[in-house]
Design an enzyme around this catalytic site. Structure first.
Site, PDB file in Angstrom:
ATOM      1  N   ASP A 141       0.835  -1.205   0.000  1.00 17.30           N
ATOM      2  CA  ASP A 141       0.000   0.000   0.000  1.00 17.30           C
ATOM      3  C   ASP A 141       0.866   1.248   0.000  1.00 17.30           C
ATOM      4  O   ASP A 141       0.490   2.286   0.575  1.00 17.30           O
ATOM      5  CB  ASP A 141      -0.924  -0.017   1.241  1.00 17.30           C
ATOM      6  CG  ASP A 141      -2.007   1.041   1.181  1.00 17.30           C
ATOM      7  OD1 ASP A 141      -2.469   1.479   2.263  1.00 17.30           O
ATOM      8  OD2 ASP A 141      -2.389   1.455   0.069  1.00 17.30           O
ATOM      9  N   LYS A 144       2.533   2.991  -6.307  1.00  8.87           N
ATOM     10  CA  LYS A 144       2.193   2.073  -7.416  1.00  8.87           C
ATOM     11  C   LYS A 144       3.425   1.648  -8.206  1.00  8.87           C
ATOM     12  O   LYS A 144       3.521   0.517  -8.653  1.00  8.87           O
ATOM     13  CB  LYS A 144       1.135   2.710  -8.301  1.00  8.87           C
ATOM     14  CG  LYS A 144       1.507   4.065  -8.910  1.00  8.87           C
ATOM     15  CD  LYS A 144       0.302   4.657  -9.642  1.00  8.87           C
ATOM     16  CE  LYS A 144       0.485   6.044 -10.207  1.00  8.87           C
ATOM     17  NZ  LYS A 144       1.778   6.486 -10.621  1.00  8.87           N
ATOM     18  N   ASP A 169      -3.334  -3.046  -2.220  1.00  6.10           N
ATOM     19  CA  ASP A 169      -4.385  -2.029  -2.287  1.00  6.10           C
ATOM     20  C   ASP A 169      -4.265  -1.260  -3.609  1.00  6.10           C
ATOM     21  O   ASP A 169      -3.214  -1.269  -4.252  1.00  6.10           O
ATOM     22  CB  ASP A 169      -4.248  -1.062  -1.105  1.00  6.10           C
ATOM     23  CG  ASP A 169      -5.452  -0.124  -0.998  1.00  6.10           C
ATOM     24  OD1 ASP A 169      -5.291   0.979  -0.448  1.00  6.10           O
ATOM     25  OD2 ASP A 169      -6.543  -0.501  -1.470  1.00  6.10           O
ATOM     26  N   ASN A 170      -5.341  -0.606  -4.022  1.00 10.74           N
ATOM     27  CA  ASN A 170      -5.323   0.352  -5.143  1.00 10.74           C
ATOM     28  C   ASN A 170      -4.984  -0.241  -6.494  1.00 10.74           C
ATOM     29  O   ASN A 170      -4.384   0.432  -7.337  1.00 10.74           O
ATOM     30  CB  ASN A 170      -4.345   1.502  -4.842  1.00 10.74           C
ATOM     31  CG  ASN A 170      -4.579   2.102  -3.488  1.00 10.74           C
ATOM     32  OD1 ASN A 170      -3.716   2.038  -2.619  1.00 10.74           O
ATOM     33  ND2 ASN A 170      -5.757   2.671  -3.278  1.00 10.74           N
ATOM     34  N   GLU A 199     -11.431   4.307  -1.074  1.00  8.26           N
ATOM     35  CA  GLU A 199     -11.824   4.687   0.296  1.00  8.26           C
ATOM     36  C   GLU A 199     -12.692   5.955   0.319  1.00  8.26           C
ATOM     37  O   GLU A 199     -12.401   6.946  -0.316  1.00  8.26           O
ATOM     38  CB  GLU A 199     -10.583   4.903   1.196  1.00  8.26           C
ATOM     39  CG  GLU A 199      -9.478   5.758   0.626  1.00  8.26           C
ATOM     40  CD  GLU A 199      -8.422   4.937  -0.063  1.00  8.26           C
ATOM     41  OE1 GLU A 199      -8.718   3.858  -0.571  1.00  8.26           O
ATOM     42  OE2 GLU A 199      -7.269   5.398  -0.122  1.00  8.26           O
TER      43      GLU A 199
HETATM   44  C1  LIG Z   1      -4.055   9.986  -3.226  1.00  6.57           C
HETATM   45  C2  LIG Z   1      -5.081   9.388  -4.143  1.00  6.57           C
HETATM   46  N1  LIG Z   1      -5.791  10.242  -4.901  1.00  6.57           N
HETATM   47  C3  LIG Z   1      -6.761   9.779  -5.730  1.00  6.57           C
HETATM   48  C4  LIG Z   1      -7.022   8.429  -5.837  1.00  6.57           C
HETATM   49  C5  LIG Z   1      -6.287   7.527  -5.081  1.00  6.57           C
HETATM   50  C6  LIG Z   1      -5.301   8.004  -4.219  1.00  6.57           C
HETATM   51  C7  LIG Z   1      -4.541   7.016  -3.387  1.00  6.57           C
HETATM   52  C8  LIG Z   1      -5.276   6.092  -2.619  1.00  6.57           C
HETATM   53  C9  LIG Z   1      -4.607   5.144  -1.854  1.00  6.57           C
HETATM   54  O1  LIG Z   1      -5.270   4.218  -1.103  1.00  6.57           O
HETATM   55  C10 LIG Z   1      -3.196   5.105  -1.834  1.00  6.57           C
HETATM   56  N2  LIG Z   1      -2.545   4.150  -1.077  1.00  6.57           N
HETATM   57  C11 LIG Z   1      -1.220   4.145  -1.056  1.00  6.57           C
HETATM   58  N3  LIG Z   1      -0.445   5.031  -1.752  1.00  6.57           N
HETATM   59  C12 LIG Z   1      -1.007   5.989  -2.546  1.00  6.57           C
HETATM   60  O2  LIG Z   1      -0.269   6.767  -3.178  1.00  6.57           O
HETATM   61  C13 LIG Z   1      -2.466   6.050  -2.601  1.00  6.57           C
HETATM   62  C14 LIG Z   1      -3.144   7.009  -3.380  1.00  6.57           C
HETATM   63 MG   LIG Z   2      -4.006   2.592  -0.470  1.00  9.05          MG
END
Ligand SMILES: Cc1ncccc1-c1cc(O)c2nc[nH]c(=O)c2c1
Ligand SMILES: [Mg+2]
Length: 214
Positions: A141, A144, A169-170, A199
Site C-alpha cells: 500500500d 504504485k 491495495d489500489n 476509500e
Molecule cells: C491519493 C489518491 N488520490 C486519488 C485516488 C487515489 C489516491 C490514493 C489512494 C490510496 O489508497 C493510496 N494508497 C497508497 N499510496 C497511494 O499513493 C495512494 C493514493
Molecule cells: Mg491505499
C-alpha cells in the site's frame, strides 16, 4: 503555520478515540475522513476485506509497505495473535511520526515495528536486521511504481515461502497494471481480485490477493 492533514487526523483520534481501543481508533479515522477531510487510508469497506484475509491467514510475521497514518497498521495488528509481529515501512518521515502516535494510541506498539526509509533499502535487510526468515502476509500500500519491483525483490531475498499471501491495495485506483499482469500471469502465484471502492468514495477500486506458490 497551518497544520498538516495527518496532524489533524491524529488530533481527531486523540479527541474521539479511547486509548488502548483499536476499534475506536479505526472508527475515529473513518469518521474524520468521511465528514472532515478525505485521506488515503484503506478505509472501512476495503478494510473489512483486509480484516477477512488477515483473519484467514492468521500470520505470525507481517510486512506492511506504506504506513501513512497507521490506519491499516492498526487494522492488521489488532487481529494478530500474541507474539506475532508486524513490520511497517514508511518513506515519509512526517507520516511516520503521526503513525507512531496513532499506533501508540491504539495500544498496539508491542506488536508493531515502524521503520522509516525506502522499501528497496530495507527489504534486503529483513533477515540480518530483524531476524525475519520469511513473511506469512505482506500488505502492499505504498507507491504504485514500487509494487512490482519490491515484489521481485522480496522473491530474490527469499522472504516469500510456499503459501505467503500478498494483498495489494489500489490495484484499480490509482492502479498498478504492471504488478497485476505479473501476479496474474506468473506460474508462481495464484491471484484473485476483490472488487470494492476507493476509500470513502463511489469510485471503483479493489484489492488483489496473491498466494506465492514457491
Ligand atoms: C491519493 C489518491 N488520490 C486519488 C485516488 C487515489 C489516491 C490514493 C489512494 C490510496 O489508497 C493510496 N494508497 C497508497 N499510496 C497511494 O499513493 C495512494 C493514493
Ligand atoms: Mg491505499
Amino acid at each position: 503555520t497551518r497544520s498538516t492533514r495527518p496532524q489533524r487526523l491524529l488530533k481527531a483520534v486523540q479527541k474521539h478515540a479511547t486509548r488502548g481501543d483499536p476499534q475506536s481508533v479505526i472508527s475515529a479515522i473513518d469518521h474524520f475522513c468521511r465528514h472532515s477531510e478525505w485521506a488515503m487510508n484503506i478505509g472501512d469497506e476495503k478494510g473489512s476485506i483486509l480484516d477477512s484475509v488477515v483473519s484467514e491467514v492468521n500470520p505470525e510475521k507481517v510486512l506492511e509497505l506504506g504506513t501513512y497514518c497507521g490506519y491499516s497498521t492498526v487494522r492488521i495488528a489488532r487481529l494478530l495473535p500474541p507474539g506475532a509481529r508486524l513490520i511497517t515501512l514508511e518513506f515519509n518521515a512526517d507520516y511516520a511520526a503521526i503513525a507512531r502516535q496513532v499506533i501508540i494510541w491504539a495500544g498496539l506498539e508491542d506488536k508493531v515495528q515502524l521503520v522509516e526509509g525506502a522499501s528497496e533499502d530495507w527489504i534486503p535487510r529483513m533477515k540480518e536486521h530483524f531476524g525475519i526468515e520469511t513473511f506469512d502476509f505482506v500488505f502492499l500500500d505504498h507507491w504504485k511504481d514500487r509494487y512490482l519491483p519490491d515484489t521481485k525483490l522480496m522473491e530474490d531475498c527469499g522472504l516469500l515461502r510456499k503459501g505467503t499471501v500478498l494483498l495489494a491495495d489500489n490495484v484499480i485506483c490509482p492502479g498498478v497494471p504492471d504488478y497485476l499482469a505479473y501476479v496474474r500471469n506468473s506460474l508462481s502465484y495464484k491471484s484473485c481480485y476483490f472488487k470494492s471502492h476507493l476509500e470513502y468514495t463511489k469510485a471503483e477500486d479493489g484489492l488483489e490477493k496473491s498466494v506465492f506458490l514457491g
